[in-house]
Design an enzyme around this catalytic site. Structure first.
Site, PDB file in Angstrom:
ATOM      1  N   ARG A 255       0.851  -1.183   0.000  1.00  0.00           N
ATOM      2  CA  ARG A 255       0.000   0.000   0.000  1.00  0.00           C
ATOM      3  C   ARG A 255       0.893   1.241   0.000  1.00  0.00           C
ATOM      4  O   ARG A 255       2.039   1.200   0.451  1.00  0.00           O
ATOM      5  CB  ARG A 255      -0.907   0.017   1.235  1.00  0.00           C
ATOM      6  CG  ARG A 255      -1.842  -1.186   1.349  1.00  0.00           C
ATOM      7  CD  ARG A 255      -2.653  -1.104   2.635  1.00  0.00           C
ATOM      8  NE  ARG A 255      -3.568  -2.222   2.782  1.00  0.00           N
ATOM      9  CZ  ARG A 255      -3.280  -3.358   3.409  1.00  0.00           C
ATOM     10  NH1 ARG A 255      -2.074  -3.519   3.964  1.00  0.00           N
ATOM     11  NH2 ARG A 255      -4.173  -4.332   3.509  1.00  0.00           N
TER      12      ARG A 255
ATOM     13  N   LYS B 131      -2.196  -2.172   7.825  1.00  0.00           N
ATOM     14  CA  LYS B 131      -3.343  -1.659   8.563  1.00  0.00           C
ATOM     15  C   LYS B 131      -3.435  -2.304   9.943  1.00  0.00           C
ATOM     16  O   LYS B 131      -3.060  -3.456  10.130  1.00  0.00           O
ATOM     17  CB  LYS B 131      -4.634  -1.959   7.792  1.00  0.00           C
ATOM     18  CG  LYS B 131      -4.801  -1.148   6.509  1.00  0.00           C
ATOM     19  CD  LYS B 131      -6.148  -1.472   5.872  1.00  0.00           C
ATOM     20  CE  LYS B 131      -6.400  -0.622   4.647  1.00  0.00           C
ATOM     21  NZ  LYS B 131      -7.715  -0.931   4.025  1.00  0.00           N
TER      22      LYS B 131
ATOM     23  N   HIS C   3      -2.575   2.040  -6.023  1.00  0.00           N
ATOM     24  CA  HIS C   3      -3.405   0.866  -5.775  1.00  0.00           C
ATOM     25  C   HIS C   3      -3.598   0.040  -7.042  1.00  0.00           C
ATOM     26  O   HIS C   3      -3.814  -1.173  -6.968  1.00  0.00           O
ATOM     27  CB  HIS C   3      -4.758   1.273  -5.192  1.00  0.00           C
ATOM     28  CG  HIS C   3      -5.231   0.348  -4.118  1.00  0.00           C
ATOM     29  ND1 HIS C   3      -4.654   0.274  -2.874  1.00  0.00           N
ATOM     30  CD2 HIS C   3      -6.217  -0.585  -4.111  1.00  0.00           C
ATOM     31  CE1 HIS C   3      -5.268  -0.641  -2.141  1.00  0.00           C
ATOM     32  NE2 HIS C   3      -6.215  -1.181  -2.876  1.00  0.00           N
TER      33      HIS C   3
ATOM     34  N   ARG D 109      -0.772  -2.207  -7.014  1.00  0.00           N
ATOM     35  CA  ARG D 109      -1.038  -3.264  -6.027  1.00  0.00           C
ATOM     36  C   ARG D 109      -1.950  -4.327  -6.648  1.00  0.00           C
ATOM     37  O   ARG D 109      -1.705  -5.529  -6.491  1.00  0.00           O
ATOM     38  CB  ARG D 109      -1.678  -2.649  -4.787  1.00  0.00           C
ATOM     39  CG  ARG D 109      -2.081  -3.630  -3.691  1.00  0.00           C
ATOM     40  CD  ARG D 109      -2.500  -2.833  -2.462  1.00  0.00           C
ATOM     41  NE  ARG D 109      -3.239  -3.615  -1.507  1.00  0.00           N
ATOM     42  CZ  ARG D 109      -2.687  -4.384  -0.554  1.00  0.00           C
ATOM     43  NH1 ARG D 109      -1.384  -4.498  -0.491  1.00  0.00           N
ATOM     44  NH2 ARG D 109      -3.425  -5.039   0.306  1.00  0.00           N
TER      45      ARG D 109
ATOM     46  N   HIS E 261      -4.053  -9.018   3.497  1.00  0.00           N
ATOM     47  CA  HIS E 261      -5.492  -8.987   3.738  1.00  0.00           C
ATOM     48  C   HIS E 261      -5.826  -9.821   4.972  1.00  0.00           C
ATOM     49  O   HIS E 261      -5.270 -10.904   5.166  1.00  0.00           O
ATOM     50  CB  HIS E 261      -6.257  -9.560   2.534  1.00  0.00           C
ATOM     51  CG  HIS E 261      -6.215  -8.671   1.340  1.00  0.00           C
ATOM     52  ND1 HIS E 261      -6.417  -9.119   0.053  1.00  0.00           N
ATOM     53  CD2 HIS E 261      -5.993  -7.335   1.223  1.00  0.00           C
ATOM     54  CE1 HIS E 261      -6.318  -8.114  -0.794  1.00  0.00           C
ATOM     55  NE2 HIS E 261      -6.066  -7.026  -0.115  1.00  0.00           N
TER      56      HIS E 261
ATOM     57  N   TYR F 283      -9.536 -11.102  -7.013  1.00  0.00           N
ATOM     58  CA  TYR F 283      -8.499 -11.287  -8.029  1.00  0.00           C
ATOM     59  C   TYR F 283      -8.654 -12.606  -8.763  1.00  0.00           C
ATOM     60  O   TYR F 283      -8.104 -12.775  -9.848  1.00  0.00           O
ATOM     61  CB  TYR F 283      -7.110 -11.209  -7.385  1.00  0.00           C
ATOM     62  CG  TYR F 283      -6.862  -9.888  -6.705  1.00  0.00           C
ATOM     63  CD1 TYR F 283      -6.774  -8.716  -7.441  1.00  0.00           C
ATOM     64  CD2 TYR F 283      -6.743  -9.804  -5.316  1.00  0.00           C
ATOM     65  CE1 TYR F 283      -6.559  -7.495  -6.813  1.00  0.00           C
ATOM     66  CE2 TYR F 283      -6.529  -8.591  -4.691  1.00  0.00           C
ATOM     67  CZ  TYR F 283      -6.433  -7.441  -5.445  1.00  0.00           C
ATOM     68  OH  TYR F 283      -6.236  -6.240  -4.825  1.00  0.00           O
TER      69      TYR F 283
END
Length: 331
Positions: A162, A191, A257, A260, A283, A292
């Site tokens: 990110r 995150k 992104h 990414r 994730h 994806y």
């Protein structure tokens, strides 16, 4: 005015204590919560012609909240997803107040009854291998500045990091130049204060070693032309400039992104299993990564071919397979 009726003390407790200490939400999430109320309170204040510091909890009626959500879409040009995100913040605040003061339970119920608007997720934008190679070729690597830009682009493509993870990267987070068969790794801080390790390609290691020469462990890895660490805006501008030099990308919006997404899509095409990709991208839930698995037409075409109607079948009956019948009877 009773303290339990005033909006200010409740909002301070929610933003400074609840989401920070009790829930330990990520910094970007806390910023988003703050921005929601920075927009909502002046809006309600104008509607009621009442100073912000004199608002009470009951002033945030469901009607005013609905008007605010309409204002976001009609006047500020926000998408339905942004509208729903702001609503989720207001609901969380209502739940916080209602769970701590029985007098506000009814008010909480009215706020939480506001429905989210249905919205379609945006299509996943990504680059083909040729387009990504053209992006990497855009910086002028004959100059020091161009080599630094190439290193940043290659790092984003290698790791699928990110943009916030790239700006926070420090020299101490790199484990490169390994000996005794070790792997070159980078530690990414994602995150929710979660960290993960990501392997580095030999080419990525080579350009990063050139970048961090004579730097201390606390120094940023990616430095702008001003000699300061890259910001989010700086990385966005860099990728925008590089994309503008690629004719195939004319008219498309290329962001960090998108790179990414490109990393994830290329991993899917390479046959990497979806759970490994989840760990690679950081994730929490594999359902986030599953998008994806659905984007590549080649994979879809192969799946359709497996169940194509009208393919010739063997004319031999299973009853004629004596070895199979013997095997089954022997069980």
């Amino acid at each position: 005015m009773p303290d339990l009726a005033a909006l200010g003390p409740w909002l301070r407790r929610f933003l400074c204590e609840h989401i920070v200490t009790e829930r330990n939400l990520a910094r970007n999430t806390r910023t988003s919560y703050r921005d929601t109320f920075s927009l909502l309170l002046p809006f309600v204040s104008r509607k009621l012609r009442k100073p912000v510091d004199r608002l009470v909890v009951s002033d945030l009626t469901s009607g005013h909240v609905l008007q605010f959500l309409t204002h976001l879409e009609a006047d500020r040009g926000c998408s339905a997803r942004t509208r729903n995100q702001r609503l989720a913040t207001i609901r969380a605040f209502a739940r916080f107040v209602g769970s701590r003061d029985p007098a506000h339970v009814e008010w909480c119920g009215h706020i939480r009854a506001i429905a989210s608007k249905r919205s379609m997720p945006p299509p996943v934008g990504w680059l083909t291998r040729a387009e990504m190679e053209s992006m990497l070729a855009a910086p002028d690597r004959k100059t020091r500045r161009g080599r630094s830009e190439y290193a940043l682009l290659l790092f984003l493509y290698n790791t699928g990091a990110r943009v916030s993870e790239a700006t926070q990267l420090r020299v101490r987070d790199l484990q490169i130049g390994s000996r005794n068969g070790g792997h070159n790794l980078v530690i990414l801080h994602g995150k929710g204060a979660r960290t993960r390790q990501c392997p580095l390609w030999p080419e990525t290691e080579r350009v990063l070693v050139d970048e961090i020469t004579r730097r201390a462990g606390e120094d940023a890895v990616f430095i702008s032309r001003l000699g300061t660490p890259f910001t989010r805006f700086g990385i966005y501008r860099l990728i925008e400039r590089c994309a503008a030099r690629v004719p195939e990308l004319a008219g498309r919006t290329i962001t960090p992104h998108v790179i990414r997404h490109t990393t994830a899509c290329h991993l899917v095409l390479a046959g990497v299993d979806i759970n490994t990709i989840r760990a690679w991208l950081g994730h929490v839930s594999i359902s986030t990564t599953n998008i994806y698995a659905e984007i590549d037409l080649t994979l879809k075409a192969n799946a359709v071919a497996l169940c194509e109607v009208g393919q010739p079948r063997s004319a031999r009956s299973w009853k004629e397979d004596k070895d199979l019948m013997t095997f089954l009877k022997a069980l």
